[in-house]
Scaffold this motif. Structure first.
Motif, PDB file in Angstrom:
ATOM      1  N   SER A  17     -39.684  68.891 128.253  1.00 34.87           N
ATOM      2  CA  SER A  17     -38.270  68.616 127.996  1.00 34.87           C
ATOM      3  C   SER A  17     -38.088  67.897 126.654  1.00 34.87           C
ATOM      4  CB  SER A  17     -37.681  67.750 129.111  1.00 34.87           C
ATOM      5  OG  SER A  17     -37.733  68.400 130.352  1.00 34.87           O
ATOM      6  N   ASN A  18     -36.917  68.086 126.063  1.00 34.06           N
ATOM      7  CA  ASN A  18     -36.487  67.340 124.872  1.00 34.06           C
ATOM      8  C   ASN A  18     -37.411  67.530 123.666  1.00 34.06           C
ATOM      9  OD1 ASN A  18     -34.280  66.086 126.354  1.00 34.06           O
ATOM     10  ND2 ASN A  18     -35.838  64.798 127.311  1.00 34.06           N
ATOM     11  N   ASP A  20     -37.829  68.176 120.161  1.00 33.52           N
ATOM     12  CA  ASP A  20     -36.818  68.077 119.111  1.00 33.52           C
ATOM     13  C   ASP A  20     -37.217  68.865 117.871  1.00 33.52           C
ATOM     14  OD1 ASP A  20     -38.550  66.448 117.539  1.00 33.52           O
ATOM     15  OD2 ASP A  20     -37.787  64.625 118.487  1.00 33.52           O
ATOM     16  N   LYS A  75     -35.797  71.773 129.186  1.00 34.51           N
ATOM     17  CA  LYS A  75     -34.385  71.459 128.962  1.00 34.51           C
ATOM     18  C   LYS A  75     -34.175  70.729 127.634  1.00 34.51           C
ATOM     19  CE  LYS A  75     -34.503  67.096 131.576  1.00 34.51           C
ATOM     20  NZ  LYS A  75     -33.954  66.351 132.734  1.00 34.51           N
ATOM     21  N   ASN A  76     -32.990  70.921 127.085  1.00 38.61           N
ATOM     22  CA  ASN A  76     -32.556  70.262 125.847  1.00 38.61           C
ATOM     23  C   ASN A  76     -33.460  70.619 124.667  1.00 38.61           C
ATOM     24  OD1 ASN A  76     -30.655  68.623 124.514  1.00 38.61           O
ATOM     25  ND2 ASN A  76     -31.967  66.815 124.687  1.00 38.61           N
ATOM     26  N   CYS A  79     -33.270  69.539 120.378  1.00 33.50           N
ATOM     27  CA  CYS A  79     -32.474  68.332 120.143  1.00 33.50           C
ATOM     28  C   CYS A  79     -32.961  67.632 118.864  1.00 33.50           C
ATOM     29  CB  CYS A  79     -32.550  67.392 121.340  1.00 33.50           C
ATOM     30  SG  CYS A  79     -34.229  66.857 121.770  1.00 33.50           S
ATOM     31  N   THR A 102     -31.063  74.411 129.075  1.00 24.60           N
ATOM     32  CA  THR A 102     -30.091  73.897 128.106  1.00 24.60           C
ATOM     33  C   THR A 102     -30.730  73.821 126.726  1.00 24.60           C
ATOM     34  OG1 THR A 102     -30.728  71.618 128.668  1.00 24.60           O
ATOM     35  CG2 THR A 102     -28.805  72.534 129.796  1.00 24.60           C
ATOM     36  N   PHE A 103     -29.896  74.006 125.714  1.00 24.85           N
ATOM     37  CA  PHE A 103     -30.313  73.919 124.325  1.00 24.85           C
ATOM     38  C   PHE A 103     -29.381  72.967 123.587  1.00 24.85           C
ATOM     39  CE2 PHE A 103     -31.562  78.051 125.918  1.00 24.85           C
ATOM     40  CZ  PHE A 103     -32.864  78.177 125.465  1.00 24.85           C
ATOM     41  N   ALA A 104     -29.930  72.249 122.614  1.00 22.26           N
ATOM     42  CA  ALA A 104     -29.094  71.389 121.790  1.00 22.26           C
ATOM     43  C   ALA A 104     -28.080  72.247 121.037  1.00 22.26           C
ATOM     44  CB  ALA A 104     -29.959  70.602 120.807  1.00 22.26           C
ATOM     45  N   ASP A 108     -28.735  75.623 118.884  1.00 24.45           N
ATOM     46  CA  ASP A 108     -28.291  76.868 119.498  1.00 24.45           C
ATOM     47  C   ASP A 108     -27.466  77.690 118.510  1.00 24.45           C
ATOM     48  OD1 ASP A 108     -28.143  78.650 121.637  1.00 24.45           O
ATOM     49  OD2 ASP A 108     -26.311  77.759 122.417  1.00 24.45           O
ATOM     50  N   SER A 120     -29.513  80.565 128.565  1.00 23.37           N
ATOM     51  CA  SER A 120     -29.579  79.511 129.579  1.00 23.37           C
ATOM     52  C   SER A 120     -29.619  80.172 130.954  1.00 23.37           C
ATOM     53  CB  SER A 120     -28.362  78.589 129.476  1.00 23.37           C
ATOM     54  OG  SER A 120     -28.359  77.892 128.250  1.00 23.37           O
TER      55      SER A 120
END
Length: 203
Positions: A17-18, A20, A75-76, A79, A102-104, A108, A120
């Motif tokens: 996750s996350n 960046d 997820k994310n 970011c 989910t995407f930042a 996206d 998603s």
């Protein structure tokens, strides 16, 4: 922009996750004056050891995941900072689609502007796709944007995206050219608007 219609390729799991944009494209690769060679920078600190050799533990360096065309991500994803270099690098590495929950937002948007599909998925569908990605004997899939379908060796998985995103990716048009497909309507609105409000138009 490269079109996206129907593609077959290997999918690799990158489920942390996350993740960046600094992980995707470290800051030292932002110094160039053009986009060339950014594929080397993608996940650089994970793909390479400190002596410059490929890290055999990183998923994209493993033979059964080369060359990956698709990623299933945590997820994310994307970011952090808004650096578009992250998307340029993924594209140069051969990544054409990302599947996650989910995407930042900015990331996206940058993907759409550069021909990378982001999808998603609901948790059940994501689990099925992750299962496929985690099995090197089954990790080839076909993605059809026309039918919004992921075909695996086990199942056919459906997904949803906006019609606008679908049209842009399938046509290969950037946002400006896509907008200009409605040029006649834009000009008609402009004419009517200035006729009703002539003081707004400079002579």
């Amino acid at each position: 922009m490269q079109t996206f219609n129907r593609l077959t390729g290997i999918i690799a799991p990158l489920l942390e996750s996350n993740i960046d944009t600094d992980v995707i494209m470290p800051k030292q690769f932002l110094k160039g004056i053009d986009r060339q060679g950014l594929d080397k920078g993608v996940f650089y600190d994970r793909r390479f050891l400190t002596d410059g050799r490929m890290n055999p533990c990183f998923i994209l360096n493993q033979p059964e995941y080369q060359p990956a065309t698709f990623l299933v991500v945590g997820k994310n994803f994307g970011c952090g900072s808004s650096r578009e270099h992250a998307v340029w690098g993924l594209q140069q590495l051969g990544i054409r689609a990302l599947f996650g929950t989910t995407f930042a937002g900015i990331f996206d948007d940058n993907c759409l502007r550069n021909g990378i599909l982001t999808v998603s998925l609901d948790p059940t569908t994501l689990d099925k796709l992750t299962h496929i990605a985690n099995n090197p004997n089954k990790n080839q899939i076909t993605v059809s944007l026309e039918s919004c379908e992921i075909q695996t060796c086990e199942d056919s998985l459906l997904f949803e995206i906006s019609q606008v995103k679908k049209n842009i990716l399938m046509s290969g048009e950037d946002l400006i050219n896509w907008t200009l497909t409605d040029l006649s309507s834009i000009e008609q609105f402009e004419h009517q608007h200035y006729m009703a409000n002539p003081w707004l138009k400079r002579v």
